[in-house]
Design a protein around this motif. Structure first.
Motif, PDB file in Angstrom:
ATOM      1  N   THR A  89      12.935  10.362 -14.423  1.00  0.00           N
ATOM      2  CA  THR A  89      14.252  10.305 -13.807  1.00  0.00           C
ATOM      3  C   THR A  89      15.307  10.073 -14.881  1.00  0.00           C
ATOM      4  O   THR A  89      15.105   9.243 -15.767  1.00  0.00           O
ATOM      5  CB  THR A  89      14.303   9.165 -12.768  1.00  0.00           C
ATOM      6  N   PRO A  90      16.415  10.789 -14.824  1.00  0.00           N
ATOM      7  CA  PRO A  90      17.470  10.603 -15.829  1.00  0.00           C
ATOM      8  C   PRO A  90      17.918   9.142 -15.919  1.00  0.00           C
ATOM      9  O   PRO A  90      17.897   8.405 -14.930  1.00  0.00           O
ATOM     10  CB  PRO A  90      18.611  11.487 -15.329  1.00  0.00           C
ATOM     11  N   HIS A  91      18.313   8.743 -17.125  1.00  0.00           N
ATOM     12  CA  HIS A  91      18.644   7.343 -17.394  1.00  0.00           C
ATOM     13  C   HIS A  91      19.773   6.814 -16.511  1.00  0.00           C
ATOM     14  O   HIS A  91      19.775   5.662 -16.129  1.00  0.00           O
ATOM     15  CB  HIS A  91      19.000   7.168 -18.868  1.00  0.00           C
ATOM     16  N   ARG A  92      20.718   7.656 -16.147  1.00  0.00           N
ATOM     17  CA  ARG A  92      21.833   7.178 -15.323  1.00  0.00           C
ATOM     18  C   ARG A  92      21.385   6.774 -13.924  1.00  0.00           C
ATOM     19  O   ARG A  92      22.072   6.045 -13.240  1.00  0.00           O
ATOM     20  CB  ARG A  92      22.945   8.218 -15.265  1.00  0.00           C
ATOM     21  N   LEU A  93      20.238   7.253 -13.487  1.00  0.00           N
ATOM     22  CA  LEU A  93      19.700   6.871 -12.188  1.00  0.00           C
ATOM     23  C   LEU A  93      18.609   5.797 -12.312  1.00  0.00           C
ATOM     24  O   LEU A  93      17.907   5.526 -11.361  1.00  0.00           O
ATOM     25  CB  LEU A  93      19.113   8.089 -11.480  1.00  0.00           C
ATOM     26  N   ALA A  94      18.484   5.202 -13.485  1.00  0.00           N
ATOM     27  CA  ALA A  94      17.345   4.313 -13.777  1.00  0.00           C
ATOM     28  C   ALA A  94      17.328   3.061 -12.904  1.00  0.00           C
ATOM     29  O   ALA A  94      16.262   2.554 -12.593  1.00  0.00           O
ATOM     30  CB  ALA A  94      17.334   3.923 -15.244  1.00  0.00           C
ATOM     31  N   LEU A  95      18.477   2.532 -12.513  1.00  0.00           N
ATOM     32  CA  LEU A  95      18.466   1.286 -11.757  1.00  0.00           C
ATOM     33  C   LEU A  95      17.738   1.418 -10.420  1.00  0.00           C
ATOM     34  O   LEU A  95      16.834   0.641 -10.139  1.00  0.00           O
ATOM     35  CB  LEU A  95      19.893   0.763 -11.567  1.00  0.00           C
ATOM     36  N   PRO A  96      18.056   2.416  -9.575  1.00  0.00           N
ATOM     37  CA  PRO A  96      17.304   2.528  -8.324  1.00  0.00           C
ATOM     38  C   PRO A  96      15.816   2.828  -8.565  1.00  0.00           C
ATOM     39  O   PRO A  96      14.961   2.368  -7.834  1.00  0.00           O
ATOM     40  CB  PRO A  96      17.970   3.687  -7.587  1.00  0.00           C
ATOM     41  N   LYS A  98      13.980   1.794 -11.119  1.00  0.00           N
ATOM     42  CA  LYS A  98      13.305   0.564 -11.540  1.00  0.00           C
ATOM     43  C   LYS A  98      12.876  -0.255 -10.331  1.00  0.00           C
ATOM     44  O   LYS A  98      11.852  -0.921 -10.362  1.00  0.00           O
ATOM     45  CB  LYS A  98      14.206  -0.278 -12.440  1.00  0.00           C
ATOM     46  N   LYS A  99      13.661  -0.206  -9.275  1.00  0.00           N
ATOM     47  CA  LYS A  99      13.286  -0.940  -8.060  1.00  0.00           C
ATOM     48  C   LYS A  99      12.078  -0.292  -7.393  1.00  0.00           C
ATOM     49  O   LYS A  99      11.261  -0.970  -6.794  1.00  0.00           O
ATOM     50  CB  LYS A  99      14.464  -1.008  -7.095  1.00  0.00           C
ATOM     51  N   LEU A 100      11.960   1.033  -7.501  1.00  0.00           N
ATOM     52  CA  LEU A 100      10.805   1.728  -6.935  1.00  0.00           C
ATOM     53  C   LEU A 100       9.566   1.593  -7.809  1.00  0.00           C
ATOM     54  O   LEU A 100       8.444   1.692  -7.328  1.00  0.00           O
ATOM     55  CB  LEU A 100      11.126   3.219  -6.749  1.00  0.00           C
ATOM     56  N   TRP A 101       9.770   1.365  -9.113  1.00  0.00           N
ATOM     57  CA  TRP A 101       8.665   1.315 -10.062  1.00  0.00           C
ATOM     58  C   TRP A 101       7.642   0.251  -9.686  1.00  0.00           C
ATOM     59  O   TRP A 101       6.446   0.429  -9.882  1.00  0.00           O
ATOM     60  CB  TRP A 101       9.214   1.046 -11.465  1.00  0.00           C
ATOM     61  N   LYS A 102       8.127  -0.857  -9.128  1.00  0.00           N
ATOM     62  CA  LYS A 102       7.185  -1.927  -8.766  1.00  0.00           C
ATOM     63  C   LYS A 102       6.201  -1.449  -7.699  1.00  0.00           C
ATOM     64  O   LYS A 102       5.055  -1.882  -7.682  1.00  0.00           O
ATOM     65  CB  LYS A 102       7.919  -3.177  -8.305  1.00  0.00           C
ATOM     66  N   TYR A 103       6.595  -0.515  -6.853  1.00  0.00           N
ATOM     67  CA  TYR A 103       5.674   0.005  -5.846  1.00  0.00           C
ATOM     68  C   TYR A 103       4.604   0.878  -6.489  1.00  0.00           C
ATOM     69  O   TYR A 103       3.456   0.877  -6.057  1.00  0.00           O
ATOM     70  CB  TYR A 103       6.430   0.770  -4.756  1.00  0.00           C
ATOM     71  N   HIS A 104       4.984   1.618  -7.539  1.00  0.00           N
ATOM     72  CA  HIS A 104       3.998   2.393  -8.290  1.00  0.00           C
ATOM     73  C   HIS A 104       2.984   1.433  -8.915  1.00  0.00           C
ATOM     74  O   HIS A 104       1.788   1.695  -8.915  1.00  0.00           O
ATOM     75  CB  HIS A 104       4.696   3.218  -9.370  1.00  0.00           C
ATOM     76  N   ARG A 105       3.468   0.333  -9.405  1.00  0.00           N
ATOM     77  CA  ARG A 105       2.612  -0.663 -10.043  1.00  0.00           C
ATOM     78  C   ARG A 105       1.673  -1.324  -9.030  1.00  0.00           C
ATOM     79  O   ARG A 105       0.466  -1.420  -9.257  1.00  0.00           O
ATOM     80  CB  ARG A 105       3.502  -1.707 -10.724  1.00  0.00           C
ATOM     81  N   ILE A 106       2.205  -1.762  -7.913  1.00  0.00           N
ATOM     82  CA  ILE A 106       1.384  -2.420  -6.887  1.00  0.00           C
ATOM     83  C   ILE A 106       0.343  -1.450  -6.329  1.00  0.00           C
ATOM     84  O   ILE A 106      -0.835  -1.781  -6.230  1.00  0.00           O
ATOM     85  CB  ILE A 106       2.277  -2.978  -5.746  1.00  0.00           C
ATOM     86  N   THR A 107       0.775  -0.249  -5.983  1.00  0.00           N
ATOM     87  CA  THR A 107      -0.183   0.724  -5.435  1.00  0.00           C
ATOM     88  C   THR A 107      -1.190   1.155  -6.497  1.00  0.00           C
ATOM     89  O   THR A 107      -2.317   1.516  -6.172  1.00  0.00           O
ATOM     90  CB  THR A 107       0.540   1.949  -4.838  1.00  0.00           C
ATOM     91  N   GLY A 108      -0.797   1.077  -7.771  1.00  0.00           N
ATOM     92  CA  GLY A 108      -1.736   1.360  -8.850  1.00  0.00           C
ATOM     93  C   GLY A 108      -2.857   0.329  -8.913  1.00  0.00           C
ATOM     94  O   GLY A 108      -4.015   0.673  -9.146  1.00  0.00           O
TER      95      GLY A 108
END
Length: 185
Positions: A89-96, A98-108
């Motif tokens: 995802t482009p850096h300018r959209l990184a904040l939203p 980053k909030k979704l990234w934790k779900y990738h981590r948990i489901t991982g």
């Protein structure tokens, strides 16, 4: 499929103790390479097993291992797509993102446990017990393999940093504090 399990596990471990931005960037690169290798290994392994069953005119997906295997392969595809989406995802959209990234981590982590459980079921199939020449069949059908899997999972889970699941990034092993002095780091 062994290559899939090894590269998938190593891909998770490589991100566990990253702290600085440079370590995180390098860890993400290693994670991506290892997880894509795991993905292609799983596809190749699944295809070989499926093709072998077609050649031998055997039923597909009738054992617990086979049914969980389909779930794992589907789950893996979704994890890979979601991980690539988050990482590219482009850096300018990184904040939203980053909030979704934790779900990738948990489901991982859930995926990690599911893969190892599926592997245990795989080693305890009739085919493995009757055709294994490396490990005696009495060990395959016993709980020693299960004990090994539990130890491997506990080892990974002990390395978790639960504060990272909240989407927060810190430079130490300790969870971030809410004191004003910690924000000046």
């Amino acid at each position: 499929m062994i290559l899939f399990i090894i590269t998938m596990t190593e891909g998770i471990v490589t991100l566990q103790l990253t702290q600085t931005k440079q370590e995180k960037r390098q860890g993400l690169g290693r994670h991506a390479i290892l997880q894509l290798s795991a993905f292609f290994s799983a596809i190749i392994g699944f295809s070989a097993i499926f093709y072998n069953k077609v050649l031998l005119n055997k039923d597909h997906f009738i054992s617990g291992h086979g049914k969980l295997g389909i779930l794992v392969l589907s789950y893996l595809l979704l994890q890979v797509i979601f991980g690539i989406f988050c990482a590219s995802t482009p850096h300018r959209l990184a904040l939203p993102i980053k909030k979704l990234w934790k779900y990738h981590r948990i489901t991982g982590y859930i995926f990690f446990i599911l893969v190892w459980v599926t592997a245990v079921f795989g080693i305890q199939t009739d085919y493995m017990i009757t055709n294994s020449w490396i490990i005696p069949s009495r060990y395959l059908s016993s709980n020693w393999i299960f004990l090994f899997v539990v130890i491997a999972n506990v080892g990974i889970l002990l390395r978790l940093r639960f504060y990272k699941l909240k989407g927060q990034v810190t430079l130490g092993d300790h969870p971030p504090s809410s004191s004003p002095s910690s924000s000046s780091l």
